[in-house]
Scaffold this active site. Structure first.
Site, mmCIF file in Angstrom:
data_model
loop_
_atom_site.group_PDB
_atom_site.id
_atom_site.type_symbol
_atom_site.label_atom_id
_atom_site.label_comp_id
_atom_site.label_asym_id
_atom_site.label_seq_id
_atom_site.Cartn_x
_atom_site.Cartn_y
_atom_site.Cartn_z
ATOM 1 N N THR A 174 0.832 -1.220 0.000
ATOM 2 C CA THR A 174 0.000 0.000 0.000
ATOM 3 C C THR A 174 0.861 1.262 0.000
ATOM 4 O O THR A 174 0.359 2.347 -0.279
ATOM 5 C CB THR A 174 -0.888 0.040 1.258
ATOM 6 O OG1 THR A 174 -0.020 0.141 2.406
ATOM 7 C CG2 THR A 174 -1.745 -1.207 1.384
ATOM 8 N N ASP B 163 21.268 8.191 2.943
ATOM 9 C CA ASP B 163 20.377 7.626 3.969
ATOM 10 C C ASP B 163 20.919 8.012 5.348
ATOM 11 O O ASP B 163 21.988 7.556 5.763
ATOM 12 C CB ASP B 163 20.317 6.104 3.822
ATOM 13 C CG ASP B 163 19.292 5.502 4.762
ATOM 14 O OD1 ASP B 163 18.334 4.873 4.273
ATOM 15 O OD2 ASP B 163 19.441 5.656 6.001
HETATM 16 N N1 URA Z 1 15.539 9.250 4.308
HETATM 17 C C1 URA Z 1 16.877 9.403 4.259
HETATM 18 O O1 URA Z 1 17.578 8.902 5.126
HETATM 19 N N2 URA Z 1 17.421 10.099 3.263
HETATM 20 C C2 URA Z 1 16.685 10.673 2.300
HETATM 21 O O2 URA Z 1 17.245 11.328 1.414
HETATM 22 C C3 URA Z 1 15.288 10.509 2.353
HETATM 23 C C4 URA Z 1 14.727 9.797 3.373
#
Ligand code: URA
Length: 210
Positions: free
Chosen positions: A109, A201
């Site tokens: 979803t 990230d």
């Molecule tokens: N979460 C992250 O850690 N980095 C991003 O660029 C987007 C979401």
């Protein structure tokens, strides 16, 4: 009136953020920088906390001195990356109460699903600061704020390190009463939902999981 979006353009914040964005920055450096930046952002996001006064004695004389009023504020970390902002903020506001919201994305979803929720009591009487380094699509932030409001919170701020225009728009639509404080508003999201230019990230960079 409080602005919906505040970008903290202080030179120290901007310099440290640039170091964090660099791909060669190590996990240890990233973590330390996040701790430092979170304290500078905490300064801005707590700017409107109510004050009262207390009669104290300095070595010279009595005075009515300002102290924070009301219930202790609640810091709520949106797991897992929120914990990186939480640590630094707790050094600055050691008596804050702490909550956690855990959400994952249902791959069918694409909606956020709650797997953990634990917040301090009397949330409605406290200033609440929800923390998550990356405001990307805004889906998990909006869902986390929904949960905090269901738990009684009425005075909520959202603190992040980086925001995307898409995430800010989504939050403004869903929660126009929740001011956002961030170190930068980046260009856009890519197809994978990452902020660009961004920093990658945030969870992987602070925990060394990639
Ligand atoms: N979460 C992250 O850690 N980095 C991003 O660029 C987007 C979401």
């Amino acid at each position: 009136m409080t602005q919906h979006l505040t970008v903290v353009d202080h030179p120290l914040v901007q310099h440290k953020l640039t170091l964090m964005r660099k791909k060669e920055t190590s996990t240890a450096e990233f973590r330390q920088l996040l701790r430092e930046v979170s304290q500078l952002l905490a300064y801005e996001v707590t700017r409107d906390l109510p004050l009262t006064s207390q009669l104290i004695e300095t070595p010279m004389q009595e005075m009515d001195a300002p102290v924070l009023a009301g219930h202790k504020l609640a810091l709520v970390s949106i797991l897992r990356a929120g914990n990186g902002l939480l640590d630094g903020m707790l050094e600055l506001i050691p008596s804050a109460r702490v909550g956690f919201v855990g959400l994952y994305r249902d791959e069918e979803t694409l909606e956020p699903v709650q797997y953990y929720f634990k917040v301090p009591p009397q949330l409605g009487k406290r200033p609440v600061i929800a923390v998550d380094p990356m405001l990307a699509t805004g889906n998990s932030s909006v869902a986390a704020i929904d949960l905090l409001k269901q738990a009684g919170a009425t005075n909520i701020h959202f603190l992040c390190l980086l925001a995307s225009p898409e995430g800010v728009a989504r939050m403004k639509e869903a929660h126009p009463d929740v001011p956002i404080v961030t170190a930068a508003l980046d260009d856009c999201l890519n197809e994978q939902g990452y902020i660009v230019p961004g920093l990658g990230d945030a969870g992987d960079r602070m925990f060394g999981t990639k």
